[in-house]
Design an enzyme around this catalytic site. Structure first.
Site, PDB file in Angstrom:
ATOM      1  N   HIS A 125      24.368  -3.983  22.021  1.00  0.00           N
ATOM      2  CA  HIS A 125      25.752  -3.560  22.264  1.00  0.00           C
ATOM      3  C   HIS A 125      26.689  -4.720  21.911  1.00  0.00           C
ATOM      4  O   HIS A 125      26.510  -5.838  22.416  1.00  0.00           O
ATOM      5  CB  HIS A 125      25.943  -3.172  23.733  1.00  0.00           C
ATOM      6  CG  HIS A 125      27.309  -2.619  24.013  1.00  0.00           C
ATOM      7  ND1 HIS A 125      27.665  -1.318  23.711  1.00  0.00           N
ATOM      8  CD2 HIS A 125      28.418  -3.185  24.568  1.00  0.00           C
ATOM      9  CE1 HIS A 125      28.927  -1.115  24.062  1.00  0.00           C
ATOM     10  NE2 HIS A 125      29.396  -2.233  24.581  1.00  0.00           N
ATOM     11  N   ASP A 161      25.806   2.134  29.064  1.00  0.00           N
ATOM     12  CA  ASP A 161      25.743   0.687  28.827  1.00  0.00           C
ATOM     13  C   ASP A 161      25.702  -0.090  30.141  1.00  0.00           C
ATOM     14  O   ASP A 161      26.349  -1.135  30.285  1.00  0.00           O
ATOM     15  CB  ASP A 161      26.937   0.228  27.975  1.00  0.00           C
ATOM     16  CG  ASP A 161      27.035   0.960  26.661  1.00  0.00           C
ATOM     17  OD1 ASP A 161      25.991   1.364  26.131  1.00  0.00           O
ATOM     18  OD2 ASP A 161      28.161   1.150  26.154  1.00  0.00           O
ATOM     19  N   CYS A 720      39.136 -49.998  -1.600  1.00  0.00           N
ATOM     20  CA  CYS A 720      37.686 -50.060  -1.379  1.00  0.00           C
ATOM     21  C   CYS A 720      37.058 -51.313  -1.974  1.00  0.00           C
ATOM     22  O   CYS A 720      36.052 -51.807  -1.464  1.00  0.00           O
ATOM     23  CB  CYS A 720      37.022 -48.804  -1.926  1.00  0.00           C
ATOM     24  SG  CYS A 720      37.465 -48.410  -3.614  1.00  0.00           S
TER      25      CYS A 720
END
Length: 915
Positions: A125, A161, A720
């Site tokens: 479900h 359910d 860098c």
């Protein structure tokens, strides 16, 4: 040998322990997948009970079961007037099931069937029970605005359910989730796994039976018409409805169904007003769709509209939906049209003849038939870009053919790119900055509607809000890139034509270079003159360089031993990899994009790029220019957002074949691991550095001071390859430091847009704080702070250029990269060349290095022994688009720039022919 056979049989024996005989009761593709996966796990399906064929077509579950030879029963019903049908129940009992598995079942099953097996029955479900019992549970999850969705596997009882819970799973509901996205992302794939897991728990005797609480239980009945509400409630109402009955309103006296709702963030675009019955104020038809307003004044966007006759149109075309003239078909197109007519006939088998006016949906087609139609047409007519939504937009055969031909001719791509800009009057111009995700040739909000602030480092102010991409956005972007690579024009394009598009892109970047440099400056803090020359200038050069490579990618012929009397020819081909991911840093936002993307595109790949979260704006402007250059949709996709979410998903995505990354070493390691574990992606990494610069006493001192400062302070030290540590020969050390400090005092720190500024702000606040902490550690460890080390007393993220001396090899600042304007200087004894080389190489990094000396023999000796991917002699920061760039050791592997970079985005195929 007997032992080997025994060991081989043991896993097989274990696989078939504790397996059950199952009856599958249900239908749909979900039921089919549950059936197939249970069989793979070794369970025996003794019967499949599903619905009768519809219009001559069997349900997917029935198709799969019949193909495997599993008994299939197609009962129209199980009960008459509430009573079980004896012959149906007897047929069911005859299969001898030990457990009923009900993955999706629309029929009412009698209790003497539910309770018959030894283990009873389990049902899937799609809600977190006891919430949303009954039908349309997914819809009500959205309509109610639940923050969590999920599913329950429970034991069937005689209630609706209400049976005991066996297993539950849940997920977050994103702001713009729909029934489809929730189902496809979580409920479908995880539900299949859960059903299989539940069956195994039952087989092993470990399945729980947890009673459902009545507290919090809900059951929603008939959906009623709802009038004006707050915007979020309207959004939930629209997205929570299926196509039947649909979320509808009245426009100009007719019912119109609304699809594709999302909450609208930011400013509302201009458009034509449109009266909506019961709305709090007039809607607005815009270039993006239909804007609706809630009672709270907030707005939502609706993408598509469907009228009472079934015709669907883009909401943006409401006032012009009937204006396009029909196209005349060529003879080849007429032949294709007849082939497509046969596809329609195969799907709509209940229709005697497919006429021009035949409506796909009114003839009984369902959503699965849409998927089949799209896939069959794409298979028959390779290269056409067709989506499920196109079928809903052109429901009659005549309209479908018109739409198909326009797509085949590329006429559907002529629509002007829609861009919502954030604008800023600055630097004597008005800069126009896209701020949304760029996916499949369009700018659009992130799937979850989230945004974040892009901050100017000059004063800490907000430049604009930027879309914050989600995992769903990554998946959509990768799917677009894959489609563009496999079926789009990019993969079929002549390499020389591909090069022409990249040349055109470089030209457009040059036309917009002042705007790009201004955006780069306000977003990253780069000094404008440097941004213009390097950030943008080298980006343009990079695209021109790799554009020239497009038609020069070639293999080799290789002589091999002949298999006499036949002869052999072996040759190699260089081929693109496919979909590539690129993750770039914040120090050179546009240039890092260019270094990787240009090579990637020149090789024929498609890409998904994540710019740094703090500097996304030039990448999004680049995306806009790529469309103007004619780059086909899906080839380039840009996703601003977090590395932890977007970057991680890119590294894990199974459809990505290569990831190029520039950033820190720890993150590079994490990416490499994810790429290996997921699908063994090719990886190139440009990571951290601690680049040594050796300055000998026989150097040109003026040049050494000037270039030594540039090696550290270039781009505010956010570089860098910055010289992370300077080794200065003892006899010139003091003079060198004195001259450096005197030059620093002359540097102008200030507004990066001021043409006379030498030193701008650090990229973002967190980085500035890290640099200040770095300097504090240096002082505590005993290094001498000669100059700087403090934040500049002004708005923004400015730091003084800094100089440390007396730095010993064991110190933190001697080993770790600052990535900022911090000069770290150590002495070395006069003439001790080998000693300083040993100290320079005593690092886990190996990105760049440098040496200053007038002695060419010494320069060559040192350059040969420095362990770094780049060595500069009597210069620094001298990179060029034709020269490969990349590091050794923990500075990564793989190259940017030059022919080597191109090879990072190609694979080699060997072909041997016998003749």
């Amino acid at each position: 040998l007997c032992l080997q056979i025994l060991y081989c049989l043991l896993p097989l024996q274990h696989h078939y322990q504790n397996k059950l005989k199952l009856a599958i009761i249900g239908q749909s593709l979900f039921g089919q997948e549950v059936y197939s996966n249970l069989r793979k796990q070794g369970h025996k399906v003794v019967g499949v009970f599903t619905v009768p064929d519809k219009d001559g077509k069997a349900d997917p579950l029935a198709v799969a079961a019949e193909k495997e030879g599993t008994p299939v029963f197609k009962f129209p019903r199980w009960r008459v007037k509430g009573n079980p049908i004896p012959e149906v129940v007897d047929a069911y009992k005859a299969v001898g099931a030990e457990l009923n598995v009900m993955p999706f079942c629309s029929q009412f099953i009698p209790m003497n069937v539910i309770d018959h097996p030894k283990h009873g029955s389990i049902i899937y479900h799609p809600s977190i029970l006891p919430l949303h019992r009954g039908a349309s549970a997914i819809n009500w999850t959205l309509i109610h605005g639940d923050k969590k969705a999920g599913f329950t596997v429970f034991w069937a009882d005689d209630g609706l359910d209400t049976g005991p819970i066996l297993l539950q799973r849940e997920c977050d509901v994103e702001p713009n989730d729909t029934v489809d996205t929730l189902y496809n992302r979580f409920l479908f794939p995880e539900g299949i796994k859960a059903m299989v897991e539940s069956v195994q728990l039952i087989a092993d005797g470990k399945a729980p039976r947890i009673p459902q609480p009545e507290e919090g239980a809900s059951y929603e009945g008939i959906q009623k018409k709802s009038n004006a509400k707050p915007a979020e409630a309207i959004h939930n109402w629209i997205r929570g409805h299926d196509k039947v009955p649909g979320a509808w309103t009245v426009i100009d006296g007719q019912s119109v169904t609304l699809y594709g709702s999302s909450m609208l963030g930011g400013s509302v675009p201009e458009g034509q007003p449109l009266d909506i019955e019961g709305a709090s104020q007039a809607a607005r038809v815009t270039k993006n769709g239909l804007i609706l307003y809630g009672t709270d004044g907030k707005a939502l966007l609706v993408k598509n509209l469907q009228f009472e006759d079934g015709k669907m149109i883009p909401a943006s075309k409401y006032f012009s939906s009937g204006e396009s003239a029909s196209v005349e078909l060529t003879d080849d197109e007429k032949t294709m049209a007849e082939e497509i007519r046969n596809i329609w006939k195969g799907i709509l088998s209940n229709v005697p003849a497919i006429e021009d006016t035949t409506d796909f949906f009114k003839s009984g087609a369902a959503s699965m038939d849409v998927v089949r139609l799209v896939e069959e047409v794409k298979q028959k007519c390779a290269g056409v870009q067709l989506q499920n939504e196109d079928v809903y937009m052109a429901t009659t055969f005549q309209d479908f053919i018109q739409m198909f031909v326009r797509k085949l001719r590329g006429e559907d791509q002529e629509e002007e790119l829609v861009v919502d800009y954030a604008t800023k009057d600055i630097n004597n111009m008005t800069v126009k900055m896209p701020y949304q995700c760029f996916i499949n040739g369009k700018f659009e909000d992130s799937e979850n509607g989230k945004t974040y602030d892009s901050i100017s480092p000059s004063d800490g102010s907000v430049i604009c809000k930027v879309s914050y991409a989600s995992v769903g956005d990554v998946d959509r972007a990768v799917a677009a890139a894959k489609e563009a690579y496999e079926n789009g024009p990019w993969g079929k394009m002549n390499p020389r034509d591909r090069g022409s598009l990249l040349y055109r892109l470089a030209d457009l970047m040059e036309e917009h270079q002042e705007e790009l440099a201004t955006i780069e400056s306000i977003d990253s803090g780069a000094v404008y003159t440097l941004a213009l020359k390097t950030h943008v200038g080298m980006s343009i050069q990079t695209f021109r360089y790799f554009a020239g490579w497009c038609d020069k990618i070639q293999g080799k012929t290789i002589p091999i031993n002949q298999a006499r009397p036949n002869r052999n020819l072996t040759f190699t081909k260089k081929e693109p990899l496919g979909v590539c991911a690129i993750v770039i840093p914040w120090n050179y936002p546009l240039m890092m994009l260019a270094w990787k993307s240009a090579a990637c595109l020149a090789a024929g790949n498609t890409l998904v790029l994540k710019p740094a979260q703090v500097t996304p704006l030039t990448a999004l402007k680049f995306a806009e220019l790529s469309v103007k250059a004619g780059i086909p949709k899906g080839v380039i996709n840009i996703l601003p957002g977090s590395g932890g979410m977007v970057g991680q998903r890119l590294s894990e995505h199974p459809d990505i074949r290569k990831l190029g990354f520039t950033g820190s070493t720890p993150i590079g390691k994490q990416i490499m691991k994810s790429c290996a574990v997921s699908n063994l992606k090719k990886v190139s990494l440009e990571l951290g550095g601690k680049s040594p610069l050796l300055i000998f006493s026989d150097c040109d001192m003026d040049k050494a001071v000037r270039m030594g400062m540039s090696s550290v302070y270039f781009n505010k030290g956010e570089n860098c390859i910055a010289a992370g540590r300077l080794f200065v020969e003892e006899s010139i050390h003091d003079e060198f430091i004195h001259r450096v400090v005197e030059e620093i005092k002359k540097m102008k720190i200030g507004d990066p847009l001021d043409r006379s500024t030498d030193h701008g702000p650090q990229n973002h606040k967190a980085h500035l704080d890290k640099l200040l902490e770095y300097c504090e550690i240096g002082v505590k460890e005993g290094a001498t702070l000669v100059y700087g080390g403090k934040r500049v007393d002004r708005p923004g993220f400015f730091m003084e250029p800094t100089v440390f001396t007396d730095v010993e090899d064991h110190m933190f600042i001697a080993k770790e990269e600052s990535f900022g304007p911090v000069m770290v200087v150590s002495k070395f004894k006069d003439g001790d060349v080998d000693g300083v080389l040993q100290r320079a190489n005593d690092t886990e990094y190996g990105l760049a290095s440098g040496v200053f000396t007038r002695d060419i023999n010494k320069a060559m000796y040192v350059s040969e022994r420095l362990e770094a991917g780049t060595v500069f002699v009597n210069t620094y920061n001298k990179t060029d688009v034709a020269s490969p760039f990349g590091g050794f050791k923990q500075s990564g592997f793989g190259k940017d720039l030059g022919e080597d970079a191109l090879m990072e985005y190609l694979k080699t195929k060997a072909v041997t022919v016998e003749y």
